[in-house]
Structure formats: structure tokens, C-alpha cells
Scaffold this motif. Structure first.
Motif, mmCIF file in Angstrom:
data_model
loop_
_atom_site.group_PDB
_atom_site.id
_atom_site.type_symbol
_atom_site.label_atom_id
_atom_site.label_comp_id
_atom_site.label_asym_id
_atom_site.label_seq_id
_atom_site.Cartn_x
_atom_site.Cartn_y
_atom_site.Cartn_z
ATOM 1 N N GLY A 1 -23.806 10.453 -26.191
ATOM 2 C CA GLY A 1 -24.771 10.527 -25.101
ATOM 3 C C GLY A 1 -24.474 11.670 -24.145
ATOM 4 O O GLY A 1 -25.377 12.400 -23.724
ATOM 5 N N LEU A 2 -23.202 11.839 -23.791
ATOM 6 C CA LEU A 2 -22.824 12.913 -22.866
ATOM 7 C C LEU A 2 -23.030 14.291 -23.470
ATOM 8 O O LEU A 2 -23.382 15.235 -22.768
ATOM 9 C CB LEU A 2 -21.366 12.751 -22.414
ATOM 10 N N LYS A 3 -22.825 14.392 -24.753
ATOM 11 C CA LYS A 3 -23.027 15.687 -25.419
ATOM 12 C C LYS A 3 -24.467 16.151 -25.233
ATOM 13 O O LYS A 3 -24.727 17.335 -25.026
ATOM 14 C CB LYS A 3 -22.690 15.590 -26.908
ATOM 15 N N GLY A 4 -25.401 15.204 -25.262
ATOM 16 C CA GLY A 4 -26.804 15.537 -25.065
ATOM 17 C C GLY A 4 -27.175 15.770 -23.609
ATOM 18 O O GLY A 4 -28.141 16.466 -23.315
ATOM 19 N N LEU A 5 -26.404 15.204 -22.685
ATOM 20 C CA LEU A 5 -26.700 15.349 -21.255
ATOM 21 C C LEU A 5 -26.048 16.586 -20.644
ATOM 22 O O LEU A 5 -26.703 17.357 -19.946
ATOM 23 C CB LEU A 5 -26.204 14.132 -20.474
ATOM 24 N N ASP A 6 -24.745 16.745 -20.879
ATOM 25 C CA ASP A 6 -23.997 17.802 -20.211
ATOM 26 C C ASP A 6 -22.693 18.050 -20.975
ATOM 27 O O ASP A 6 -21.854 17.155 -21.062
ATOM 28 C CB ASP A 6 -23.706 17.381 -18.764
ATOM 29 N N GLU A 7 -22.541 19.257 -21.502
ATOM 30 C CA GLU A 7 -21.370 19.552 -22.332
ATOM 31 C C GLU A 7 -20.068 19.525 -21.542
ATOM 32 O O GLU A 7 -19.024 19.166 -22.081
ATOM 33 C CB GLU A 7 -21.541 20.890 -23.044
ATOM 34 N N ILE A 8 -20.114 19.892 -20.267
ATOM 35 C CA ILE A 8 -18.896 19.845 -19.450
ATOM 36 C C ILE A 8 -18.448 18.391 -19.270
ATOM 37 O O ILE A 8 -17.269 18.070 -19.425
ATOM 38 C CB ILE A 8 -19.120 20.512 -18.067
ATOM 39 N N ALA A 9 -19.382 17.503 -18.980
ATOM 40 C CA ALA A 9 -19.063 16.081 -18.848
ATOM 41 C C ALA A 9 -18.549 15.535 -20.179
ATOM 42 O O ALA A 9 -17.627 14.708 -20.205
ATOM 43 C CB ALA A 9 -20.289 15.299 -18.383
ATOM 44 N N TYR A 10 -19.137 16.010 -21.268
ATOM 45 C CA TYR A 10 -18.693 15.600 -22.608
ATOM 46 C C TYR A 10 -17.222 15.956 -22.808
ATOM 47 O O TYR A 10 -16.427 15.130 -23.256
ATOM 48 C CB TYR A 10 -19.586 16.282 -23.646
ATOM 49 N N ILE A 11 -16.856 17.179 -22.439
ATOM 50 C CA ILE A 11 -15.465 17.626 -22.617
ATOM 51 C C ILE A 11 -14.536 16.862 -21.672
ATOM 52 O O ILE A 11 -13.436 16.470 -22.057
ATOM 53 C CB ILE A 11 -15.355 19.150 -22.429
ATOM 54 N N ARG A 12 -14.984 16.621 -20.445
ATOM 55 C CA ARG A 12 -14.174 15.840 -19.504
ATOM 56 C C ARG A 12 -13.888 14.453 -20.060
ATOM 57 O O ARG A 12 -12.756 13.971 -20.044
ATOM 58 C CB ARG A 12 -14.894 15.685 -18.172
ATOM 59 N N PHE A 13 -14.949 13.786 -20.548
ATOM 60 C CA PHE A 13 -14.789 12.441 -21.090
ATOM 61 C C PHE A 13 -13.875 12.476 -22.317
ATOM 62 O O PHE A 13 -12.961 11.662 -22.449
ATOM 63 C CB PHE A 13 -16.145 11.838 -21.451
ATOM 64 N N ALA A 14 -14.111 13.438 -23.195
ATOM 65 C CA ALA A 14 -13.314 13.555 -24.421
ATOM 66 C C ALA A 14 -11.840 13.779 -24.109
ATOM 67 O O ALA A 14 -10.964 13.255 -24.808
ATOM 68 C CB ALA A 14 -13.846 14.685 -25.295
ATOM 69 N N SER A 15 -11.554 14.557 -23.062
ATOM 70 C CA SER A 15 -10.152 14.846 -22.734
ATOM 71 C C SER A 15 -9.385 13.580 -22.358
ATOM 72 O O SER A 15 -8.200 13.460 -22.667
ATOM 73 C CB SER A 15 -10.062 15.881 -21.611
ATOM 74 N N VAL A 16 -10.048 12.637 -21.739
ATOM 75 C CA VAL A 16 -9.409 11.372 -21.385
ATOM 76 C C VAL A 16 -9.458 10.413 -22.575
ATOM 77 O O VAL A 16 -8.448 9.827 -22.963
ATOM 78 C CB VAL A 16 -10.090 10.732 -20.151
ATOM 79 N N TYR A 17 -10.638 10.290 -23.178
ATOM 80 C CA TYR A 17 -10.847 9.342 -24.274
ATOM 81 C C TYR A 17 -9.960 9.670 -25.477
ATOM 82 O O TYR A 17 -9.367 8.788 -26.083
ATOM 83 C CB TYR A 17 -12.322 9.349 -24.660
ATOM 84 N N ARG B 1 -19.197 13.937 -12.460
ATOM 85 C CA ARG B 1 -19.005 14.278 -11.047
ATOM 86 C C ARG B 1 -19.252 15.763 -10.809
ATOM 87 O O ARG B 1 -18.734 16.610 -11.525
ATOM 88 C CB ARG B 1 -17.597 13.906 -10.611
ATOM 89 N N LYS B 2 -20.098 16.042 -9.820
ATOM 90 C CA LYS B 2 -20.463 17.403 -9.402
ATOM 91 C C LYS B 2 -21.187 18.199 -10.487
ATOM 92 O O LYS B 2 -21.172 19.417 -10.499
ATOM 93 C CB LYS B 2 -19.236 18.176 -8.912
ATOM 94 N N ARG B 3 -21.833 17.491 -11.404
ATOM 95 C CA ARG B 3 -22.632 18.134 -12.442
ATOM 96 C C ARG B 3 -24.108 17.909 -12.129
ATOM 97 O O ARG B 3 -24.474 16.870 -11.579
ATOM 98 C CB ARG B 3 -22.306 17.567 -13.837
ATOM 99 N N PRO B 4 -24.967 18.863 -12.478
ATOM 100 C CA PRO B 4 -26.395 18.751 -12.122
ATOM 101 C C PRO B 4 -27.192 17.888 -13.095
ATOM 102 O O PRO B 4 -28.079 18.356 -13.807
ATOM 103 C CB PRO B 4 -26.855 20.210 -12.179
#
Length: 159
Positions: A115-131, A75-78
Motif C-alpha cells: 500500500g505504501l509503495k503506491g502512496l509514497d516511495e519515501i514512506a515505503y522505504i521508511r516502513f521497510a527499514s523498520v519492518y 510523517r511530513k510527507r505530502p
């Protein structure tokens, strides 16, 4: 196909074309009852998958749920929608072609994180924080430290 707006059973396909990655057919439809327009996607499904939750409970695999969780992280990532679609389609193809009809939720989570790590590191960290169920700020700093140690040195020099 039933109209999502009025529930009328007669809708017509006005346009069909493959998605960019050729893994689905995108169909634009029009309802004969209310005139509403909507889009459907037709995808190949190699086998029915079940997800084995951490509790041991089995639930049917839901591609839309996977897509929603990825989109929340982004969300809100380019990041372009077609890149997200390709990533999710790739994960689904991996799961379907792996040979197992039952997949641990942990395996799916790891594929999403990869997959997210390769797309966007911020999204990766967001997902990891919940997961990974982060409990305190130290969990975030540990993840950031791990990420920065994985980067090649020339990337750090560009920042």
C-alpha cells in the motif's frame, strides 16, 4: 459514550456522516458535563482478528496500531489523510474477508508495504527499514536499486 476529557458518561451526537469511502460513520459528539467536543468512528467489523507475531505469540488485531505505524512512515510527507484512511481500510477489509481469524504479522507488513509503495516511495522505504530491520546503509541502497528497477522507463525520463 464516555467523554475523553472529563470522563462524564453522557455525551450527545451533534453530527453524523459517512466517511468519504463509506466504510465508517463519523460522529461529532459534545460532552454534557464539560462541553468538550470529540469525534468517534463507527466501523463494520466482520470478525475478530488475531495477529500471530514472529515469536508465535497471538495478540488481538489493532486497527489503530496499524494506522499509527503507517502515519509514522508518512510523517511530513505530502499524502492526503483520506488516501491513508482508504489504504488502511482496504488492508483491514482484505484481512477480514480472507477467511482466517489468525493472520501472520508478516502478511500484514507485506500488505502495508504494498500500500505504501503506491502512496509514497519515501514512506515505503521508511516502513521497510523498520519492518525488514535494516542494519546498514547497503540495505537502503539495495531497496532503492530494487525500486528504481521496478519503475517503467518513461517515469525515469520525467525526473
Amino acid at each position: 459514550m464516555k467523554c475523553p476529557y472529563c470522563g462524564y458518561d453522557d455525551t450527545q451526537v451533534k453530527d453524523s456522516r459517512p466517511t468519504e469511502d463509506n466504510t465508517a460513520i463519523r460522529r461529532r459528539r459534545v460532552c454534557s458535563g464539560c462541553g468538550g467536543r470529540f469525534t468517534t468512528f463507527e466501523r463494520i467489523q466482520l470478525r475478530e482478528l488475531s495477529v500471530i507475531k514472529r515469536t508465535g505469540r497471538k495478540v488481538p488485531f489493532d486497527r489503530d496500531k496499524l494506522m499509527r505505524s503507517v502515519q509514522v512512515s508518512l510523517r511530513k510527507r505530502p499524502v492526503e489523510d483520506d488516501k491513508v484512511e482508504r489504504m488502511v481500510s482496504g488492508i483491514v477489509r482484505q484481512l477480514e474477508s480472507a477467511g482466517d481469524a489468525e493472520v501472520p504479522a508478516e502478511h500484514i507488513g507485506n500488505l502495508v508495504m504494498e500500500g505504501l509503495k503506491g502512496l509514497d516511495e519515501i514512506a515505503y522505504i521508511r516502513f521497510a527499514s523498520v519492518y525488514k530491520n535494516f542494519k546498514e546503509t547497503k540495505d537502503f541502497s539495495d531497496m532503492l536499486h530494487q525500486l528504481s528497477n521496478e519503475r517503467p522507463l518513461d517515469e525515469d525520463l520525467e525526473d
